[in-house]
Scaffold this motif. Structure first.
Motif, PDB file in Angstrom:
ATOM      1  N   GLU A  41       0.837  -1.200   0.000  1.00  0.00           N
ATOM      2  CA  GLU A  41       0.000   0.000   0.000  1.00  0.00           C
ATOM      3  C   GLU A  41       0.867   1.243   0.000  1.00  0.00           C
ATOM      4  O   GLU A  41       0.485   2.290  -0.512  1.00  0.00           O
ATOM      5  N   SER A  63      -7.449   1.803  -3.642  1.00  0.00           N
ATOM      6  CA  SER A  63      -8.431   1.341  -2.664  1.00  0.00           C
ATOM      7  C   SER A  63      -7.745   0.364  -1.734  1.00  0.00           C
ATOM      8  O   SER A  63      -6.756  -0.265  -2.100  1.00  0.00           O
ATOM      9  N   SER A  64      -8.264   0.270  -0.513  1.00  0.00           N
ATOM     10  CA  SER A  64      -7.666  -0.649   0.442  1.00  0.00           C
ATOM     11  C   SER A  64      -8.660  -0.868   1.575  1.00  0.00           C
ATOM     12  O   SER A  64      -9.812  -0.444   1.509  1.00  0.00           O
ATOM     13  N   SER A  65      -8.200  -1.565   2.605  1.00  0.00           N
ATOM     14  CA  SER A  65      -8.987  -1.708   3.814  1.00  0.00           C
ATOM     15  C   SER A  65      -8.092  -1.318   4.984  1.00  0.00           C
ATOM     16  O   SER A  65      -6.873  -1.251   4.849  1.00  0.00           O
ATOM     17  N   SER A  66      -8.700  -1.141   6.108  1.00  0.00           N
ATOM     18  CA  SER A  66      -8.072  -0.502   7.266  1.00  0.00           C
ATOM     19  C   SER A  66      -6.549  -0.623   7.427  1.00  0.00           C
ATOM     20  O   SER A  66      -5.860   0.396   7.431  1.00  0.00           O
ATOM     21  N   VAL A 116      -4.831   1.084   4.656  1.00  0.00           N
ATOM     22  CA  VAL A 116      -5.017   2.533   4.645  1.00  0.00           C
ATOM     23  C   VAL A 116      -4.085   3.187   5.671  1.00  0.00           C
ATOM     24  O   VAL A 116      -3.547   4.265   5.439  1.00  0.00           O
ATOM     25  N   ASN A 170     -11.686   3.302   1.274  1.00  0.00           N
ATOM     26  CA  ASN A 170     -11.365   2.438   2.413  1.00  0.00           C
ATOM     27  C   ASN A 170     -12.590   1.593   2.749  1.00  0.00           C
ATOM     28  O   ASN A 170     -13.594   2.114   3.225  1.00  0.00           O
ATOM     29  N   MET A 200     -13.747  -0.520   5.254  1.00  0.00           N
ATOM     30  CA  MET A 200     -13.237  -0.710   6.621  1.00  0.00           C
ATOM     31  C   MET A 200     -13.580  -2.078   7.206  1.00  0.00           C
ATOM     32  O   MET A 200     -14.627  -2.641   6.942  1.00  0.00           O
ATOM     33  N   ASP A 237     -12.500   3.455  11.433  1.00  0.00           N
ATOM     34  CA  ASP A 237     -11.489   4.336  10.855  1.00  0.00           C
ATOM     35  C   ASP A 237     -12.053   5.732  10.609  1.00  0.00           C
ATOM     36  O   ASP A 237     -11.485   6.524   9.864  1.00  0.00           O
ATOM     37  N   ILE A 275     -15.329   6.200   2.525  1.00  0.00           N
ATOM     38  CA  ILE A 275     -15.229   5.144   3.533  1.00  0.00           C
ATOM     39  C   ILE A 275     -16.539   4.359   3.560  1.00  0.00           C
ATOM     40  O   ILE A 275     -17.619   4.921   3.616  1.00  0.00           O
TER      41      ILE A 275
END
Ligand SMILES: Cc1ncc(C[n+]2csc(CCOP(=O)(O)OP(=O)(O)O)c2C)c(N)n1
Ligand code: SF4
Ligand SMILES: [Mg+2]
Lengths: 215, 255, 370
Positions: free
Chosen positions: C56, C76-79, C82, C103, C105, C120, C167
């Motif tokens: 990331e 794009s990502s998750s917690s 991020v 995100n 989450m 988040d 989010i």
């Protein structure tokens, strides 16, 4: 109107697709609908489930604690969801994969030998459609023709040749369930708290598996 | 008491927890070899493992040693922290190819360059198993994954990284080898290399790593047997087995 | 365009493509990996850039680079992913280039789990990266809203040369709902007067950087960001109202917690309880004004979140102690069921908390006795 349905079974039994077919039928008949899978462990061959909510208004929660409708395609799902059903609800059980009878008398438990019926039709993969057909006996908001049309509209072209068998699976499931309805007594309990208490022991609903090994 | 006719027993280094690995996955084999070596070296008591983020994230459930769980890719840094304050303990990381060769490339290179007295078990299964089979830096050219759906195109998605060869160029490295887990003979050779990697640490001879070619039947979409064949026929030619660095002192060790 | 059944994550990816996304950089992480997987196929098909980064950290800096050239770019990502991007996000904010992030989450802190969460909020809304900057943060509660806000994200990011982060929680990412895609917008390269895309014999050279060695200059830059933020606050607040007209109790919830509350509100209304719902769609800028107005005419607020009360503090700031603001939360990846919120409504319909009581303490005390 709002109806919630949980469909559960082993990964590979077509649980998620079965739910999507219902969701398509609901969408195509102008209803609001949500479909949400338990995500995580099913890819490792464990159990899978999805929740479908159908309504004629904007849907709030896509998840439900005590569904009025559920399909259990295997034994673990039968044991898990039977206590969770809302009183007066309907549980379609794949008789081919369970070894005991219903524990609750305040819900309608309809046993359907989905595997055998699917094999008679000539494709054991269709047992999810048999179960969906059976479920439609308790879901008057969606007609068997709606599901047929949804299949026709949304099945990828390469699977279109399977449509007639899918239709037959739906019909056979529906017919079998209709016969069963006459047999199942149901002492409706107005207050479902007894079963809510049982549910509190659950580690969580579909989305919270204790081990979700895909971090 | 182990019965006389026992063919296979649980190594002492294992807890009784059944693993969560998919049927036919060689992560379990790699685990067993590590547990056996730690038992044979009689260091279970003073070993601290560092689990990665990947399918082996729950490794701490299976080894009967102290364990910590690192952020994705950072196991060599966490292990450095532990080893620097407890130099008489045996510290190892167990990492997948996404963990070690993608996000954790910086940490592994610098731990090796510093010559940290650590043992690294590197499981190369040519994809990101845990997240559902995306491309890893080690994915073979042309190999289909969920993020290289037409096969890895080296023009846009790069070439495989050969970690054992790369790390062997660093002066801090005492032992660096690649083995495979595709059949019994290779598994025995892998165990020997794992032993040498822990002996390197025990003797303070610097950084040690064993890269293990491993299967992922689930995400490769193959039966366990076919995935072992895939390792033999496709992975081994792309990732040649052998010792890439072995210090004189280690060569002397007879196992 | 007719409605189709879309999965949240894939809908987001396709919506970004249709908004003219020229480059995507990302790294797999559940529960958003479908965005990356979808774009790994779709972007090359259209001749656009896709890179699965090494991490990331790599991804956000690829975004930074591409953003400096003025094209539409996202990650794009998750917690946990991020968190790794926070340094880059601060640099992007400090360089005043537009970038879009998503995100999806999940439960935390740390590795946590992959279940839906909203923990988040503070990281997204109140900074996260270092330094003085305010990102635009959008919080969809449905697949259609995610599509619409994805498109809007690019417009807002460009308009304000700002970071725009969407989010959502794993529920919205994994859910399928009927939704309509926008028309495909052609990729259009705006002739920005700041983009570092090469002089090409046409202009003086440009430099993009977040360095302001002279504190006085940095202060000027900070003030510029702040002025821009005030414009954003004045123009870009979005929210959805449900049953607010005669509401005596108002629930405030965003994303999935908001839509779960809607189910509870419907049930309570059926029982004759006058309760309504305010669902912030932009959580930054926050709909403080409407909450402040409501505080003048309702009896109490109930904030519901899938965290320990992060947005709660923003609601309290807006209410300014005029009426009680109560709280109900689920943590660690648990999603509330409507009946949990309905219970809170029943309780509040009978007796409300004192105005000066601490809502989080009161909630914890209720949890302990439950
Ligand atoms: C910062 C961060 N980014 C991404 C992830 C998601 N993630 C979990 S495991 C994994 C890849 C694991 O692949 P590998 O290391 O090859 O292990 P395998 O599962 O194949 O054994 C990723 C990307 C994460 N947990 N944290
Ligand atoms: S996904 Fe692959 S690496 Fe992970 S346990 Fe299954 S087979 Fe092994
Ligand atoms: Mg791997």
């Amino acid at each position: 109107m709002q109806k919630e349905i949980i469909i559960a079974g082993f990964g590979g039994q077509g649980v998620l697709f079965g739910g999507q077919v219902l969701a398509y039928a609901a969408m195509d008949t102008g209803k609001d609908v949500t479909w949400i899978p338990s995500y995580g462990p099913e890819m490792r061959g464990g159990t899978a489930n999805c929740t479908v909510v159908i309504a004629d208004h904007e849907i709030g929660s896509p998840l439900v604690k005590n569904p009025p409708l559920a399909i259990a395609l295997n034994l673990p799902s039968f044991d898990k969801y039977e206590p969770m059903l809302a009183s007066g609800g309907t549980l379609i059980v794949n008789q081919s994969m369970v070894d005991h009878s219903a524990q609750r008398s305040d819900i309608h438990t309809i046993f359907v030998p989905c595997n055998e019926i699917a094999e008679e039709i000539g494709d054991k993969k269709l047992m999810n459609m048999v179960a969906i057909g059976a479920m439609l006996t308790a879901l008057p908001e969606i007609k068997i023709e709606d599901v047929e049309k949804a299949l026709e509209a949304h099945l990828p072209a390469r699977h279109k040749h399977l449509l007639p068998k899918n239709y037959e699976a739906l019909k056979r499931g529906f017919e079998h369930a209709q016969k069963e309805w006459d047999k199942v007594p149901c002492e409706q309990v107005q207050n479902g708290t007894l079963f809510e208490e049982l549910c509190l022991n659950e580690p969580g609903h579909g989305l919270h598996s204790s081990l979700s090994p895909i971090l | 008491m182990i019965p006389e006719n026992a063919v296979c027993v649980r190594p002492e280094g294992f807890t009784e927890t059944p693993t969560h690995y998919c049927p036919g996955c060689t992560h379990g084999v790699a685990h067993r070899l590590v547990a056996e070596v730690l038992q044979e070296m009689n260091v279970l008591d003073k070993t601290i493992g560092v689990a990665p983020v990947g399918c082996s994230v729950f490794a701490y459930n299976y080894f009967d040693t102290d364990f910590v769980e690192a952020p994705h890719g950072r196991a060599p840094a966490m292990a450095t922290g532990i080893k620097r304050v407890l130099p008489d303990r045996i510290v190892f990381t167990y990492q997948g190819d996404g963990d070690l060769a993608s996000i954790g490339m910086g940490e592994i290179v610098h731990a090796a360059a510093r010559g940290e007295n650590l043992t690294v078990i590197f499981v190369n299964n040519a994809n990101f198993g845990m997240t559902g089979g995306q491309m890893a830096p080690t994915t073979l050219p042309g190999m289909k994954t969920t993020s290289s759906q037409n096969g890895r195109d080296v023009e846009t998605q790069g070439y495989p990284i050969k970690m054992a060869e790369m790390l062997a160029t660093l002066d801090g490295v005492g032992f660096c080898a690649r083995r495979s887990l595709h059949d019994a003979k290779n598994i025995r050779l892998a165990k020997k290399a794992i032993r040498l990697a822990f002996e390197t640490q025990a003797r303070g001879l610097g950084f040690a790593m064993v890269e293990l070619l491993s299967t992922c039947p689930t995400n490769w979409g193959m039966t366990p047997v076919n995935s072992l064949k895939f390792v033999e026929e496709h992975m081994v030619p792309a990732y040649p087995l052998g010792d890439y660095k072995i210090s004189e002192a280690i060569k002397q060790i007879k196992i | 365009m007719p409605k189709e059944l879309w999965k949240g994550n894939e809908a987001i990816a396709e919506a970004a493509v249709r908004a003219g996304l020229e480059a995507y950089f990302g790294y797999p992480i559940t529960p958003q990996t479908e965005i990356l997987e979808y774009l790994s196929r779709r972007m090359p098909e259209l001749g656009r850039a896709f890179v699965q980064a090494e991490s990331e950290l790599g991804a956000i800096n690829m975004v930074y680079g591409a953003a400096c050239t003025g094209v539409r770019v996202m990650s794009s990502s998750s917690s946990p992913g991020v968190s790794l991007m926070m340094e880059g996000i601060s640099y992007i904010a400090g360089t005043e280039v537009p970038a879009v992030l998503v995100n999806v989450m999940r439960g935390g802190p740390g590795l946590g789990n992959i279940a839906p969460a909203q923990a988040d909020y503070n990281q997204a809304v109140h900074g996260g990266g270092h330094g003085d900057y305010q990102p635009i943060v959008l919080a969809p509660a449905s697949v259609q809203e995610a599509i619409d806000l994805m498109v809007l994200s690019f417009d807002l990011a460009e308009k304000y040369r700002s970071v725009c982060m969407m989010i959502l929680d794993g529920c919205v990412g994994q859910m399928m709902e009927p939704a309509q895609m926008p028309e495909m917008r052609p990729v259009h390269r705006e002739n920005w007067d700041w983009a570092t895309n090469g002089k090409m014999g046409k202009r003086e050279r440009r430099i993009l950087s977040s360095i302001y060695i002279e504190p006085a200059e940095e202060e000027k830059m900070n003030l510029r960001l702040l002025n821009r933020w005030q414009t954003i606050q004045a123009n870009e607040v979005r929210y959805k109202e449900y049953f607010l007209d005669d509401a005596e109790i108002v629930i405030v919830g965003f994303g999935t917690a908001g839509r779960v509350a809607l189910s509870a509100v419907r049930e309570a209304r059926a029982e004759g309880i006058k309760v309504g719902l305010l669902r912030p769609v932009t959580v930054s800028p926050f709909p403080s004004e409407v909450i402040e107005q409501l505080a003048g005419r309702v009896d109490a607020f109930l904030v519901t979140e899938m965290n320990s009360g992060q947005m709660l503090e923003d609601v309290r700031l807006a209410v300014k102690g005029r009426v009680p603001v109560e709280f109900y939360g689920r943590l660690g990846g648990m999603v509330p069921f409507p009946d949990e919120i309905l219970n809170e409504i029943h309780r509040m319909a009978k007796s409300k908390m004192a105005v000066n009581a601490n809502p989080r303490d009161a909630w914890l005390a209720r949890m302990a006795t439950a």
